[in-house]
Design an enzyme around this catalytic site. Sequence first.
Site, PDB file in Angstrom:
ATOM      1  N   SER A   7      49.830  40.276  51.331  1.00 42.67           N
ATOM      2  CA  SER A   7      49.072  41.067  50.347  1.00 42.67           C
ATOM      3  C   SER A   7      50.011  41.678  49.308  1.00 42.67           C
ATOM      4  O   SER A   7      49.590  42.469  48.481  1.00 42.67           O
ATOM      5  CB  SER A   7      48.285  42.175  51.047  1.00 42.67           C
ATOM      6  N   ASN A  94      48.766  50.448  60.216  1.00 44.73           N
ATOM      7  CA  ASN A  94      47.329  50.718  60.048  1.00 44.73           C
ATOM      8  C   ASN A  94      47.062  52.107  59.472  1.00 44.73           C
ATOM      9  O   ASN A  94      46.258  52.265  58.554  1.00 44.73           O
ATOM     10  CB  ASN A  94      46.602  50.544  61.384  1.00 44.73           C
ATOM     11  N   THR A 139      10.230  52.888  23.811  1.00 47.46           N
ATOM     12  CA  THR A 139       9.961  52.503  25.196  1.00 47.46           C
ATOM     13  C   THR A 139       9.569  51.039  25.111  1.00 47.46           C
ATOM     14  O   THR A 139       8.927  50.631  24.136  1.00 47.46           O
ATOM     15  CB  THR A 139       8.807  53.313  25.838  1.00 47.46           C
ATOM     16  N   HIS A 140       9.985  50.249  26.088  1.00 53.84           N
ATOM     17  CA  HIS A 140       9.771  48.788  26.060  1.00 53.84           C
ATOM     18  C   HIS A 140      10.381  48.170  24.805  1.00 53.84           C
ATOM     19  O   HIS A 140       9.895  47.156  24.319  1.00 53.84           O
ATOM     20  CB  HIS A 140       8.285  48.425  26.124  1.00 53.84           C
ATOM     21  N   SER A 261      34.652  36.133  13.189  1.00 53.96           N
ATOM     22  CA  SER A 261      34.435  34.798  13.717  1.00 53.96           C
ATOM     23  C   SER A 261      35.489  33.881  13.118  1.00 53.96           C
ATOM     24  O   SER A 261      35.918  34.090  11.984  1.00 53.96           O
ATOM     25  CB  SER A 261      33.041  34.324  13.332  1.00 53.96           C
ATOM     26  N   LYS A 267      31.029  37.568   9.713  1.00 49.60           N
ATOM     27  CA  LYS A 267      30.759  38.150  11.022  1.00 49.60           C
ATOM     28  C   LYS A 267      31.558  39.415  11.325  1.00 49.60           C
ATOM     29  O   LYS A 267      32.722  39.526  10.974  1.00 49.60           O
ATOM     30  CB  LYS A 267      31.054  37.119  12.118  1.00 49.60           C
ATOM     31  N   ASN A 269      31.560  41.161  14.873  1.00 50.21           N
ATOM     32  CA  ASN A 269      30.973  41.104  16.210  1.00 50.21           C
ATOM     33  C   ASN A 269      31.349  42.318  17.065  1.00 50.21           C
ATOM     34  O   ASN A 269      32.498  42.741  17.066  1.00 50.21           O
ATOM     35  CB  ASN A 269      31.435  39.824  16.929  1.00 50.21           C
ATOM     36  N   GLU A 274      30.102  44.003  24.138  1.00 52.33           N
ATOM     37  CA  GLU A 274      29.726  42.808  24.901  1.00 52.33           C
ATOM     38  C   GLU A 274      30.632  42.637  26.122  1.00 52.33           C
ATOM     39  O   GLU A 274      30.184  42.263  27.207  1.00 52.33           O
ATOM     40  CB  GLU A 274      29.809  41.569  24.015  1.00 52.33           C
ATOM     41  N   TYR A 301      41.066  48.502  63.505  1.00 51.86           N
ATOM     42  CA  TYR A 301      41.578  47.748  62.355  1.00 51.86           C
ATOM     43  C   TYR A 301      41.339  46.245  62.517  1.00 51.86           C
ATOM     44  O   TYR A 301      41.457  45.700  63.612  1.00 51.86           O
ATOM     45  CB  TYR A 301      43.081  48.005  62.173  1.00 51.86           C
ATOM     46  N   GLN A 306      42.310  44.064  54.594  1.00 50.51           N
ATOM     47  CA  GLN A 306      43.301  43.840  53.544  1.00 50.51           C
ATOM     48  C   GLN A 306      42.635  43.370  52.246  1.00 50.51           C
ATOM     49  O   GLN A 306      43.184  43.550  51.165  1.00 50.51           O
ATOM     50  CB  GLN A 306      44.317  42.798  54.037  1.00 50.51           C
ATOM     51  N   LYS A 309      41.910  45.445  48.637  1.00 49.92           N
ATOM     52  CA  LYS A 309      42.756  45.710  47.465  1.00 49.92           C
ATOM     53  C   LYS A 309      42.248  45.023  46.207  1.00 49.92           C
ATOM     54  O   LYS A 309      42.169  45.640  45.145  1.00 49.92           O
ATOM     55  CB  LYS A 309      44.196  45.297  47.757  1.00 49.92           C
TER      56      LYS A 309
HETATM   57  N1  ARG Z   1      48.705  44.710  54.600  1.00 48.76           N
HETATM   58  C1  ARG Z   1      47.865  45.266  55.605  1.00 48.76           C
HETATM   59  C2  ARG Z   1      46.531  45.737  54.983  1.00 48.76           C
HETATM   60  O1  ARG Z   1      46.491  45.873  53.838  1.00 48.76           O
HETATM   61  C3  ARG Z   1      48.545  46.456  56.216  1.00 48.76           C
HETATM   62  C4  ARG Z   1      48.107  46.721  57.616  1.00 48.76           C
HETATM   63  C5  ARG Z   1      48.563  45.644  58.491  1.00 48.76           C
HETATM   64  N2  ARG Z   1      48.248  45.935  59.857  1.00 48.76           N
HETATM   65  C6  ARG Z   1      48.226  44.997  60.810  1.00 48.76           C
HETATM   66  N3  ARG Z   1      47.898  45.376  61.976  1.00 48.76           N
HETATM   67  N4  ARG Z   1      48.510  43.750  60.533  1.00 48.76           N
HETATM   68  O2  ARG Z   1      45.572  45.926  55.675  1.00 48.76           O
END
Ligand code: ARG
Length: 441
Positions: A7, A94, A139-140, A261, A267, A269, A274, A301, A306, A309
């Site tokens: 990650s 964790n 309205t509408h 454009s 144009k 825009n 948008e 956990y 993960q 993110k």
């Molecule tokens: N990169 C992991 C996450 O974002 C960190 C925690 C990892 N924990 C584990 N038991 N593998 O969740």
Amino acid sequence: MEELNASIDLDRRYYDVDIKGSIAHVTMLGEQGIVTEEEAAAIREGLEKIRKMIENDEIEFSTRLEDIHMTVETYLIKEIGDVGKKLHTGRSRNDQVALDTRLFMKKELGEIYEEIRTLLNVILKKAEEYKSEIMIGFTHLQHAQPVTIGFHLMAYFQMFKRDLERIEDCLKRIDYNPLGAGALAGTTVNINRHRTTELLGFSNITENAMDSVSDKDFVLEFLSDAAICIMHLSRFSEEFIIWNSQEFGYIDIDDAYCTGSSIMPQKKNPDIAELIRGKTGRVYGNLMTMLTVMKGTPLAYNKDFQEDKAALFDSLDTLRICVKVFAKMLENTEFKTEEISKHLGKGFLAATDIAEHMVKQNVPFREAHEIVGNMVKYCENNNMGLEDIKEENYPEISEKLTANMIPELSARACVDRRVSYGGTAVSDVERQIEAGKKYMA
Ligand code: ARG
């Protein structure tokens, strides 16, 4: 395996909060005598050095080290040697990632909070500028009743004020320290969680270790808040797009917030509006992503977590830039009041006022509604406005219709009559703006 498992490409953004968390953790370990004060100091120093190395691009982020937690720790040990191996005593990745997420969100939400405040101030300023200028209320998307531009803008003030309060409320539930939960069940090491809570500036401490490493509701809560907020922005954007069209011609957006454009030279825009309307899709998607990621996960956990993110960072970044740029665009938009007032004659906007005027003369509202309905039909058949009906033609419309039943029909008069609390009368719009200013202060 490495590529799927890592990650680091995303959570490298946690480097600063991860190091802060580790510094608080090792400080507490030193105070508790779990490591010596010298060891704690050496680790702290090492962590500060890693921070600088990251900021100077001297650290290579590699999927080999999986995530930011492993990366910082590995480089720490490389820099300061074996003493670095004591940092991870009494904690787990964790509780570490739970901590990082909360610290990171605290900072990011604080910044989004400020952006929404800026938007609210721009709305107040614009509402004040246009508090008595009249436009059509729809309205509408059909002509309904005249309102002031300031009144219309203050409707958005209320929406974004609630969005602000939702962020504020979310921050309350983020403000809990999960550090020391360990992998899921606490630790046998004599740690002091209250001390790290204090060192990290949290107002509260999580009560249950298993919950601490499983809980993503604060992430989901923000993703919901973001979805609602960008929905509001998207509605406002849609109005900008409509108002900017040739058919309406209500607004003039500063060139800096429009594009041309590549082929059509005429144009101008409304791309910002948008784009915001379009980006609403991904912010809604992020909420659905996380609800789905969480739904089948047993305690405690799971690596599924993960996945938070990508969704979280995307909603944070998207919401922040959308609020920020929209506020700028609004600030640099003029309402073309002359053009807007040209539309006012078209849509029988005073119809409700005539009916309510009849009510004041003891005509039951349903009956009044029908008489005015006939007036509108008559006008449509004869291609005229309500104010053009001659008294001699009243009998054709209704035998009950008399001259004293017709109030002054100008849009201004219609607006001025709406003095009910929260109504569009200039006096009430002024009251709303004053209340808004007081709120902001
Ligand atoms: N990169 C992991 C996450 O974002 C960190 C925690 C990892 N924990 C584990 N038991 N593998 O969740």
